[in-house]
Design a protein around this motif. Sequence first.
Motif, PDB file in Angstrom:
ATOM      1  N   LEU A  21      14.419  13.013 -27.368  1.00 25.14           N
ATOM      2  CA  LEU A  21      14.281  12.404 -27.407  1.00 25.14           C
ATOM      3  C   LEU A  21      13.452  11.668 -26.472  1.00 25.14           C
ATOM      4  CD1 LEU A  21      14.063  10.047 -29.235  1.00 25.14           C
ATOM      5  CD2 LEU A  21      15.131   8.521 -27.997  1.00 25.14           C
ATOM      6  N   LEU A  22      13.259  12.128 -25.074  1.00 21.69           N
ATOM      7  CA  LEU A  22      12.276  11.738 -24.152  1.00 21.69           C
ATOM      8  C   LEU A  22      11.441  12.354 -24.415  1.00 21.69           C
ATOM      9  CD1 LEU A  22      12.258  10.042 -21.050  1.00 21.69           C
ATOM     10  CD2 LEU A  22      13.101  12.271 -20.247  1.00 21.69           C
ATOM     11  N   MET A  23      11.541  13.867 -24.237  1.00 24.91           N
ATOM     12  CA  MET A  23      10.440  15.093 -24.372  1.00 24.91           C
ATOM     13  C   MET A  23       9.729  14.623 -25.540  1.00 24.91           C
ATOM     14  SD  MET A  23      11.153  16.841 -21.853  1.00 24.91           S
ATOM     15  CE  MET A  23      11.030  15.119 -21.094  1.00 24.91           C
ATOM     16  N   GLN A  24      10.558  14.066 -26.727  1.00 24.72           N
ATOM     17  CA  GLN A  24       9.842  14.517 -28.231  1.00 24.72           C
ATOM     18  C   GLN A  24       8.725  12.970 -27.755  1.00 24.72           C
ATOM     19  OE1 GLN A  24       9.216  16.178 -30.887  1.00 24.72           O
ATOM     20  NE2 GLN A  24       6.912  14.924 -30.828  1.00 24.72           N
ATOM     21  N   ILE A  25       9.474  11.521 -27.008  1.00 25.41           N
ATOM     22  CA  ILE A  25       8.445  10.603 -26.259  1.00 25.41           C
ATOM     23  C   ILE A  25       7.315  11.093 -26.035  1.00 25.41           C
ATOM     24  CG2 ILE A  25       8.467   8.440 -25.350  1.00 25.41           C
ATOM     25  CD1 ILE A  25      11.044   7.901 -26.670  1.00 25.41           C
ATOM     26  N   GLN A  26       7.401  11.717 -25.079  1.00 24.82           N
ATOM     27  CA  GLN A  26       6.107  11.922 -24.055  1.00 24.82           C
ATOM     28  C   GLN A  26       5.192  13.136 -24.469  1.00 24.82           C
ATOM     29  OE1 GLN A  26       5.928  12.213 -20.019  1.00 24.82           O
ATOM     30  NE2 GLN A  26       4.729  11.812 -21.357  1.00 24.82           N
ATOM     31  N   ALA A  27       5.271  13.767 -25.719  1.00 27.52           N
ATOM     32  CA  ALA A  27       4.691  14.323 -26.131  1.00 27.52           C
ATOM     33  C   ALA A  27       3.791  13.640 -26.639  1.00 27.52           C
ATOM     34  CB  ALA A  27       5.262  15.669 -26.960  1.00 27.52           C
ATOM     35  N   ASP A  28       4.669  12.735 -27.920  1.00 34.27           N
ATOM     36  CA  ASP A  28       3.721  11.910 -28.676  1.00 34.27           C
ATOM     37  C   ASP A  28       3.190  10.925 -27.852  1.00 34.27           C
ATOM     38  OD1 ASP A  28       4.892  12.363 -31.146  1.00 34.27           O
ATOM     39  OD2 ASP A  28       6.487  11.154 -30.673  1.00 34.27           O
ATOM     40  N   LEU A  29       3.663  10.697 -26.490  1.00 32.19           N
ATOM     41  CA  LEU A  29       2.072   9.281 -26.012  1.00 32.19           C
ATOM     42  C   LEU A  29       1.436   9.739 -25.060  1.00 32.19           C
ATOM     43  CD1 LEU A  29       5.135   6.810 -24.812  1.00 32.19           C
ATOM     44  CD2 LEU A  29       3.742   6.746 -26.949  1.00 32.19           C
ATOM     45  N   LEU A  30       1.759  11.212 -24.759  1.00 33.31           N
ATOM     46  CA  LEU A  30       0.555  12.183 -23.942  1.00 33.31           C
ATOM     47  C   LEU A  30      -1.116  12.272 -25.454  1.00 33.31           C
ATOM     48  CD1 LEU A  30      -0.407  13.068 -21.327  1.00 33.31           C
ATOM     49  CD2 LEU A  30       1.893  15.072 -21.929  1.00 33.31           C
ATOM     50  N   GLY A  31      -0.325  13.402 -26.344  1.00 35.22           N
ATOM     51  CA  GLY A  31      -0.272  13.876 -26.679  1.00 35.22           C
ATOM     52  C   GLY A  31      -1.159  15.367 -26.755  1.00 35.22           C
TER      53      GLY A  31
ATOM     54  N   LEU B 147       3.267  11.479 -33.137  1.00 36.11           N
ATOM     55  CA  LEU B 147       2.165  10.512 -33.644  1.00 36.11           C
ATOM     56  C   LEU B 147       0.787  10.622 -33.292  1.00 36.11           C
ATOM     57  CD1 LEU B 147       2.762   7.140 -32.727  1.00 36.11           C
ATOM     58  CD2 LEU B 147       2.278   7.323 -30.392  1.00 36.11           C
ATOM     59  N   ASP B 148       0.015   9.287 -34.186  1.00 37.17           N
ATOM     60  CA  ASP B 148      -1.604   9.433 -34.743  1.00 37.17           C
ATOM     61  C   ASP B 148      -1.979   8.805 -33.573  1.00 37.17           C
ATOM     62  OD1 ASP B 148      -2.179   6.890 -35.297  1.00 37.17           O
ATOM     63  OD2 ASP B 148      -0.762   7.211 -36.566  1.00 37.17           O
ATOM     64  N   GLU B 149      -3.719   9.481 -33.314  1.00 34.23           N
ATOM     65  CA  GLU B 149      -4.348   8.725 -32.259  1.00 34.23           C
ATOM     66  C   GLU B 149      -4.190   7.504 -32.336  1.00 34.23           C
ATOM     67  OE1 GLU B 149      -5.925   9.578 -29.257  1.00 34.23           O
ATOM     68  OE2 GLU B 149      -4.947  10.782 -30.199  1.00 34.23           O
ATOM     69  N   ILE B 150      -4.525   6.120 -33.407  1.00 33.57           N
ATOM     70  CA  ILE B 150      -4.406   5.543 -33.589  1.00 33.57           C
ATOM     71  C   ILE B 150      -3.641   4.687 -32.513  1.00 33.57           C
ATOM     72  CG2 ILE B 150      -5.027   3.197 -34.655  1.00 33.57           C
ATOM     73  CD1 ILE B 150      -6.227   4.810 -36.479  1.00 33.57           C
ATOM     74  N   HIS B 151      -2.267   4.917 -33.179  1.00 31.40           N
ATOM     75  CA  HIS B 151      -0.984   4.762 -33.025  1.00 31.40           C
ATOM     76  C   HIS B 151      -1.113   4.581 -30.700  1.00 31.40           C
ATOM     77  CE1 HIS B 151      -0.146   3.566 -36.831  1.00 31.40           C
ATOM     78  NE2 HIS B 151       0.854   2.281 -36.597  1.00 31.40           N
ATOM     79  N   ARG B 152      -1.333   5.775 -30.734  1.00 29.07           N
ATOM     80  CA  ARG B 152      -0.870   6.424 -29.042  1.00 29.07           C
ATOM     81  C   ARG B 152      -2.009   5.973 -28.449  1.00 29.07           C
ATOM     82  NH1 ARG B 152      -2.816  11.324 -30.067  1.00 29.07           N
ATOM     83  NH2 ARG B 152      -0.471  11.949 -30.715  1.00 29.07           N
TER      84      ARG B 152
ATOM     85  N   ARG C 264      -0.526   2.051 -28.195  1.00 28.47           N
ATOM     86  CA  ARG C 264       0.292   2.165 -27.229  1.00 28.47           C
ATOM     87  C   ARG C 264       0.151   1.738 -26.272  1.00 28.47           C
ATOM     88  NH1 ARG C 264       5.650   3.279 -28.955  1.00 28.47           N
ATOM     89  NH2 ARG C 264       5.870   1.906 -26.921  1.00 28.47           N
ATOM     90  N   ALA C 265      -0.788   2.982 -25.342  1.00 26.77           N
ATOM     91  CA  ALA C 265      -0.998   2.899 -24.139  1.00 26.77           C
ATOM     92  C   ALA C 265      -2.211   1.554 -23.388  1.00 26.77           C
ATOM     93  CB  ALA C 265      -1.879   4.163 -23.815  1.00 26.77           C
ATOM     94  N   ASP C 266      -2.915   1.031 -24.596  1.00 27.98           N
ATOM     95  CA  ASP C 266      -3.331  -0.189 -23.967  1.00 27.98           C
ATOM     96  C   ASP C 266      -2.323  -1.813 -23.569  1.00 27.98           C
ATOM     97  OD1 ASP C 266      -5.969   0.870 -24.648  1.00 27.98           O
ATOM     98  OD2 ASP C 266      -6.148  -0.055 -26.413  1.00 27.98           O
ATOM     99  N   SER C 267      -1.264  -1.351 -24.539  1.00 30.93           N
ATOM    100  CA  SER C 267      -0.419  -2.913 -24.494  1.00 30.93           C
ATOM    101  C   SER C 267       0.659  -2.313 -22.848  1.00 30.93           C
ATOM    102  CB  SER C 267       0.740  -2.220 -25.568  1.00 30.93           C
ATOM    103  OG  SER C 267       0.245  -3.106 -26.834  1.00 30.93           O
ATOM    104  N   TRP C 268       0.968  -1.004 -22.968  1.00 31.53           N
ATOM    105  CA  TRP C 268       1.716  -0.625 -21.696  1.00 31.53           C
ATOM    106  C   TRP C 268       0.550  -0.917 -20.545  1.00 31.53           C
ATOM    107  CZ3 TRP C 268       5.118   1.171 -18.666  1.00 31.53           C
ATOM    108  CH2 TRP C 268       5.115   1.515 -17.527  1.00 31.53           C
TER     109      TRP C 268
END
Length: 523
Positions: free
Chosen positions: A438-448, A496-501, A504-508
């Motif tokens: 799950l950690l690795m999938q989250i990493q790929a999603d948030l990294l793009g 994860l699509d670019e808009i959501h990515r 999420r980054a802005d919220s972080w």
Amino acid sequence: MAGEGEEVYVAAIDQGTTSTRFIVYDRHAKPVASHQLEFKQHYPEAGWVEHDPMEIIETVKVCMKEAVEKAKDGKFNVVAGLKAIGITNQRETTVMWSKSTGLPLYNAIVWMDARTSPVCRRLESELSGGRTHFVETCGLPISTYFSALKLLWLMENVDAVKDAVRNSDALFGTIDTWLIWNLTGGVHGGQHVTDCSNASRTMLMNLKTLDWDKPALDALGVPAEILPKIISNSEKIGVVAKEFPLAGVPISGCLGDQHAAMLGQLCRMGEAKSTYGTGAFILLNTGEEPTQSSHGLLSTIAYKLGPTAPTNYALEGSIAIAGAAVQWLRDSLGIIQTAAEIEKLAETVSDSGGVYFVPAFNGLFAPWWRDDARGICIGITRFTNKGHIARAVLESMCFQVNDVLSSMHKDAGEAGEVKSAEGEFLLRVDGGATVNNLLMQIQADLLGSPVMRPADIETTALGAAYAAGIAAGVWTKEQVFAGLHKENTTVFRPKLDEIHRKKRADSWYKAVSRSFDLADLSL
């Protein structure tokens, strides 16, 4: 090169922040036996972290003995066939000991320890270059992270250290130096050396000359005679002394843990890796010239595989708290019983429910460098449950890695990184936490970008074994980089699509900004 029928082994001592292990590899660089021991973490005050250097030596001894026994049970004759031992270690952690007694003059001050904040503030105001005074020569900003600051604190605050320095009886070292000195004889002729990768993390080594930087020593008042000799990552250093198991075997490789992982991942110029352990460490090999960062990264050594070999440099982003946040959930909050449980708990929810966790337990390292930051968890509502918290903790690791990679892309530019055949940037990952899918999938999603995990995730020990094996003539550099053992890798692709990515980054970033200027809350 050894004959094909002969049993040939290379081993690695991997001395980490929370555990020590000894791994034995065969001629194909496949692990055949290992033993691991955790050791005690000492927290004498808030923000202080120490280890007992004598306990560390003892764990090394036990791990060597037990791994050899396990190999014997598996019918591997390691005692007869072991050609070399490599060492890799937690970096920056600082030990001062007595040359005459061999005993530590104080506990080891650990890399994440923050007690040197006042020393940092003082130096920033006194030195003409402020926080970046040593960046051009040594590659590092003034920070609690680096060994020189810990050394100054010891010289200013510990009477035993002051006396030993005055009487020319003091020796300084990072953990590699302490291990090598003991392993090669200690008070009976132990070698007082460090390798260029560990030395590059002291804030005292000149990155170009790979020698101690005299202006830095003068500016900080560090006496040169307490410092070890700087050597390459791959050369015969000495042999194991008779008090240890495997006496007589050459020690012929030494790298700081993150540099060893780069070698274990076979990172050539333009390639990057991220190691997820207690902290997380992202390094990009920038080739044979140091690259200066203007985005909060550190210039450091990648590796130098022999006394006359070229030096490869790297840009590094260091994150203080990654897996340590999972340990905190387990040990301090009791939300999970084992670290492995976090994946299952985080999967009970589909997202973090708007919760963001910033693990600034002792401040934030790259790219922020804020030692006034403290941990926060925001966005909590009555809807929030422990699954959301667990997921936010996993996401915090990935967001922090993203921050560093984003800085790397800016510093290295398009020319500075290698893309795959599909034109994608590929992140190599390793370290204990990467077993968490799950950690690795989250990493790929948030990294793009895709994330690639090797079959053997303990690449740190493997890198130390490679360096030792090269120096001992077990392998050539070419064989190592051709991939001694081609293995199955797992690739995680972003969903994860670019808009959501972007959202999420802005919220972080909003969450990170809320963690600043909180150090005085505990007063």
